[in-house]
Design an enzyme around this catalytic site. Structure first.
Site, short mmCIF file in Angstrom:
data_model
loop_
_atom_site.label_atom_id
_atom_site.label_comp_id
_atom_site.label_asym_id
_atom_site.label_seq_id
_atom_site.Cartn_x
_atom_site.Cartn_y
_atom_site.Cartn_z
N LYS A 22 0.84 -1.22 0.00
CA LYS A 22 0.00 0.00 0.00
C LYS A 22 0.87 1.25 0.00
CE LYS A 22 -1.66 1.54 4.08
NZ LYS A 22 -1.36 2.93 4.46
N ASN A 23 1.86 1.28 0.89
CA ASN A 23 2.62 2.52 1.06
C ASN A 23 3.62 2.78 -0.07
OD1 ASN A 23 1.14 3.00 3.31
ND2 ASN A 23 2.72 2.45 4.79
N CYS A 115 -4.24 12.77 13.29
CA CYS A 115 -5.05 11.56 13.20
C CYS A 115 -4.81 10.78 14.48
CB CYS A 115 -4.72 10.75 11.95
SG CYS A 115 -3.21 9.82 12.05
N ARG A 120 0.19 14.93 12.73
CA ARG A 120 0.78 14.55 11.44
C ARG A 120 1.09 15.81 10.63
NH1 ARG A 120 -0.76 9.11 10.03
NH2 ARG A 120 0.99 9.18 8.62
N ASP A 306 4.88 0.65 12.15
CA ASP A 306 3.68 0.01 11.60
C ASP A 306 3.51 -1.44 12.06
OD1 ASP A 306 3.02 2.35 10.35
OD2 ASP A 306 3.77 1.76 8.38
N ARG A 398 -8.64 -0.37 4.85
CA ARG A 398 -7.78 0.65 4.25
C ARG A 398 -6.43 0.07 3.85
NH1 ARG A 398 -6.44 5.09 7.95
NH2 ARG A 398 -5.03 5.32 6.22
N1 EPU Z 1 6.87 14.51 10.63
C1 EPU Z 1 7.10 15.84 10.90
N2 EPU Z 1 6.95 16.73 9.87
C2 EPU Z 1 6.60 16.34 8.61
C3 EPU Z 1 6.37 14.98 8.35
C4 EPU Z 1 6.52 14.08 9.39
O1 EPU Z 1 7.43 16.22 12.00
O2 EPU Z 1 6.50 17.21 7.72
C5 EPU Z 1 7.05 13.53 11.71
C6 EPU Z 1 5.79 12.72 11.98
O3 EPU Z 1 4.92 13.37 12.84
C7 EPU Z 1 6.37 11.44 12.56
C8 EPU Z 1 7.68 11.28 11.79
O4 EPU Z 1 7.99 12.57 11.29
O5 EPU Z 1 6.67 11.63 13.92
C9 EPU Z 1 7.64 10.28 10.67
O6 EPU Z 1 6.50 10.53 9.85
P1 EPU Z 1 6.53 10.23 8.30
O7 EPU Z 1 6.42 11.52 7.56
O8 EPU Z 1 7.69 9.35 7.97
O9 EPU Z 1 5.17 9.45 8.11
P2 EPU Z 1 4.34 9.43 6.76
O10 EPU Z 1 5.26 9.50 5.63
O11 EPU Z 1 3.23 10.38 6.85
C10 EPU Z 1 4.44 6.85 6.34
C11 EPU Z 1 3.46 5.72 6.27
C12 EPU Z 1 2.92 5.42 7.66
C13 EPU Z 1 4.12 5.06 8.55
C14 EPU Z 1 5.12 6.22 8.57
C15 EPU Z 1 6.39 5.93 9.36
C16 EPU Z 1 2.47 5.98 4.09
C17 EPU Z 1 1.26 6.26 3.27
N3 EPU Z 1 2.34 6.09 5.40
O12 EPU Z 1 3.70 7.97 6.84
O13 EPU Z 1 2.13 4.26 7.49
O14 EPU Z 1 3.68 4.82 9.86
O15 EPU Z 1 5.53 6.52 7.21
O16 EPU Z 1 7.03 4.81 8.85
O17 EPU Z 1 3.50 5.62 3.55
C18 EPU Z 1 0.37 2.78 7.98
O18 EPU Z 1 0.59 2.21 6.89
O19 EPU Z 1 -0.39 2.29 8.86
C19 EPU Z 1 1.00 4.08 8.25
C20 EPU Z 1 0.55 4.92 9.16
#
Ligand code: EPU
Length: 419
Positions: A22-23, A115, A120, A306, A398
Site C-alpha cells: 500500500k505505502n 489523526c 501529522r 507500523d 484501508r
Molecule cells: N513529521 C514531521 N513533519 C513532517 C512529516 C513528518 O514532524 O512534515 C514527523 C511525523 O509526525 C512522525 C515522523 O515525522 O513523527 C515520521 O512521519 P513520516 O512523515 O515518515 O510518516 P508518513 O510519511 O506520513 C508513512 C506511512 C505510515 C508510517 C510512517 C512511518 C504511508 C502512506 N504512510 O507515513 O504508514 O507509519 O511513514 O514509517 O507511507 C500505515 O501504513 O499504517 C501508516 C501509518
C-alpha cells in the site's frame, strides 16, 4: 459498518500470498501525474486507500483503468486542485503535491489534520518545496504550493522524530523536474522510497542514493510513461508472521522480500520462533518457547512503527515482561486500552508500553481506531477465548487486502458481518 468476528483458538498452517505494498503503491500512483504518457502499475492492492488515490487522480483529470491488480493511468491534461472530500479521508493524499508542483508548478490540497496515531504535520514537506524555490500559503483549510520555476538545491529533511517517508517521496517527485541538482540529506530510506525512486527512474528521472540517507536528483526536462510492479507489502507480511507466531503450526508467506523484513524476523527469532527464509518465502513455526522482548521503533532498517501494535498482541500473552518504546508516533497506543479489555496487562508510561504476559485473553467487543491497531486486535482475537468482535472494520480495509479471507485460508475462523 461491517464488523469482524474472530473465533479464538484456531491454529493456523499453510501458505498465504502477500499483496503489493500500500505505502509503495500510493506515491507511485501519484507519480503517474508527472507525465502525459500512460503508466502501467502491477500488483496494486485492492484497498480503500488505493481507491481514494485513484479517485483523486481521476478528479485531477487522469484517465484511470483498473483490472485485477493492474492500474493504468494516463494524465494527459490535469488540474492542480485536489478535492477536499477525498483528501480528508486519507492523509497520504498529500503526496500528489510533489508531482503537481513538479509538472504544473502549483498544487492546492486540503491540509491534513492530526489523526489518531498522533500529530501529522507536513512542515518538512513544505521545507523541502521551499528549498526548491516554491512558496506556500494556507487558506480555507487548503495548502497552496506554487513556484515560478523549481531549482535544484540541498536540504535536510530531518525532523524531531527523524526522516519523513512521504516528505522524502514528495520532494523527490517535485525535484525530478527541477532545474539542476537536488540533494536530500536525512532522507527516509524505507523500501517504499526506493520503489518510488525506481519507478521514477523508469520514467526517465535521474535519482541516485534512494535507500540511503542521501538522495541525489539530477533534474530532467520531462518524464515519459513506464511500467512497474509494486514491491510486496512488508507490513502485511509482518502482520501474517505475527499471526503465524501467535497461532501457527507452520505458516509460509509467499511473494515477500525477506530483506525488507529483517528487523521483524530478528525480533520474532528473539521471541523464540523458528524462521526459515528461502527466496521470496518466509516460514514461521513454533519452537516450544515464547520469550519476552524489548523493542524500540525507529526508521528503516530498524523495527517499524507500523508493526508495533501487532507485536503488542503477541507479547500480551508471552510469559515475562516485555517493553516497547515508540519513537516515531509516541502516542500510537490506541490498541492498548482495547487489549486491556480483553485481559491484557499493559501499562503505558509516555511512549513506552510495559507488557506483562498473561495466561489467558478473553474475546470482547473492541473498537478499531486505526489500521495497524485494528489488525492487532484481530491478532489478539486469534489467541483469545471466545469471540472478539472488531468494530469499525473500515480501518482494516484501508490497508489489508482480504485479511479475513487470507487468515481463514490458513485455518482461522473469522466472520465478516455486513452492516
Ligand atoms: N513529521 C514531521 N513533519 C513532517 C512529516 C513528518 O514532524 O512534515 C514527523 C511525523 O509526525 C512522525 C515522523 O515525522 O513523527 C515520521 O512521519 P513520516 O512523515 O515518515 O510518516 P508518513 O510519511 O506520513 C508513512 C506511512 C505510515 C508510517 C510512517 C512511518 C504511508 C502512506 N504512510 O507515513 O504508514 O507509519 O511513514 O514509517 O507511507 C500505515 O501504513 O499504517 C501508516 C501509518
Amino acid at each position: 459498518m461491517d464488523k469482524i468476528l474472530v473465533h479464538g483458538g484456531a491454529s493456523l498452517s499453510g501458505n498465504v500470498k502477500i499483496s503489493g505494498s500500500k505505502n509503495s503503491a500510493l506515491p507511485i500512483l501519484a507519480a503517474t501525474l508527472l507525465t502525459k504518457e500512460p503508466c502501467v502499475i502491477h500488483h496494486v492492492p485492492d484497498l480503500s486507500d488505493i481507491h481514494y488515490m485513484l479517485q483523486i487522480l481521476s478528479h485531477l483529470g487522469a484517465q484511470v483503468e483498473r483490472a485485477s491488480g493492474v492500474v493504468t493511468v494516463q494524465a494527459e491534461k490535469i488540474i492542480t486542485e485536489a478535492p477536499y472530500e477525498i483528501v480528508r479521508k486519507m492523509r497520504a493524499s498529500v503526496c500528489v503535491i510533489g508531482p503537481l508542483l513538479g509538472r504544473e508548478k502549483e498544487a492546492t490540497v486540503s491540509l491534513p489534520g492530526g489523526c489518531v496515531i498522533g500529530d501529522r504535520p507536513i512542515d518538512l514537506h513544505l521545507k523541502g518545496f521551499e528549498a526548491l524555490g516554491a512558496m506556500h500559503r494556507i487558506e480555507n483549510g487548503n495548502v497552496k504550493v506554487f513556484a515560478g520555476e523549481l531549482k535544484g538545491s540541498s536540504m535536510s529533511l530531518r525532523g524531531k522524530q527523524g526522516p519523513t517517508v512521504l516528505g522524502t517521496d514528495n520532494v523527490m517527485m517535485a525535484a525530478v523536474l527541477a532545474d539542476g541538482t537536488t540533494v536530500i540529506d536525512s532522507a527516509a530510506a524505507e523500501p517504499e522510497v526506493v520503489d518510488l525512486a525506481n519507478f521514477l527512474n523508469k520514467m526517465g528521472a535521474k535519482i541516485e542514493g534512494a535507500g540511503t540517507r542521501r538522495i541525489v536528483i539530477e533534474g530532467v526536462k520531462e518524464l515519459h510513461g513506464a511500467e512497474h510492479s509494486v514491491i510486496p507489502d512488508r507490513i502485511e507480511a509482518g502482520t501474517f508472521l505475527v499471526a503465524g507466531a501467535i497461532a501457527g503450526k507452520g505458516v509460509t508467506l509467499k511473494r515477500v522480500d525477506p530483506s525488507h523484513l529483517t528487523a521483524v524476523t530478528d525480533a520474532l527469532t528473539r521471541a523464540g520462533f523458528l524462521l526459515k527464509i528461502e527466496g521470496d518465502t518466509i516460514t514461521i513455526s513454533p519452537n516450544g518457547v515464547w520469550k519476552p522482548l524489548e523493542l524500540t521503533t525507529n526508521p528503516y532498517p530498524d523495527f517499524p512503527t507500523d508493526m508495533q501494535a501487532q507485536m503488542c498482541a503477541l507479547l500480551a500473552k508471552t510469559p515475562g515482561i516485555s517493553v516497547i518504546t515508540e519513537t516515531i508516533f509516541p502516542q500510537r497506543y490506541m490498541h492498548v486500552s482495547e487489549m486491556k479489555r480483553m485481559g491484557a496487562d499493559i501499562s503505558l508510561n509516555g511512549a513506552t508500553a510495559v507488557i506483562k504476559g498473561v495466561e489467558r485473553l478473553s474475546g470482547a467487543p473492541v473498537m478499531a481506531s486505526d489500521l495497524r491497531a485494528s489488525a492487532a486486535l484481530v491478532l489478539a482475537g486469534l489467541q483469545s477465548e471466545g469471540i472478539t468482535e472488531v468494530n469499525r472494520v473500515y480501518h482494516i480495509d484501508r490497508g489489508y487486502e482480504l485479511i479475513d479471507e487470507k487468515l481463514n485460508g490458513l485455518g482461522a475462523h473469522i466472520e465478516r458481518v455486513k452492516a
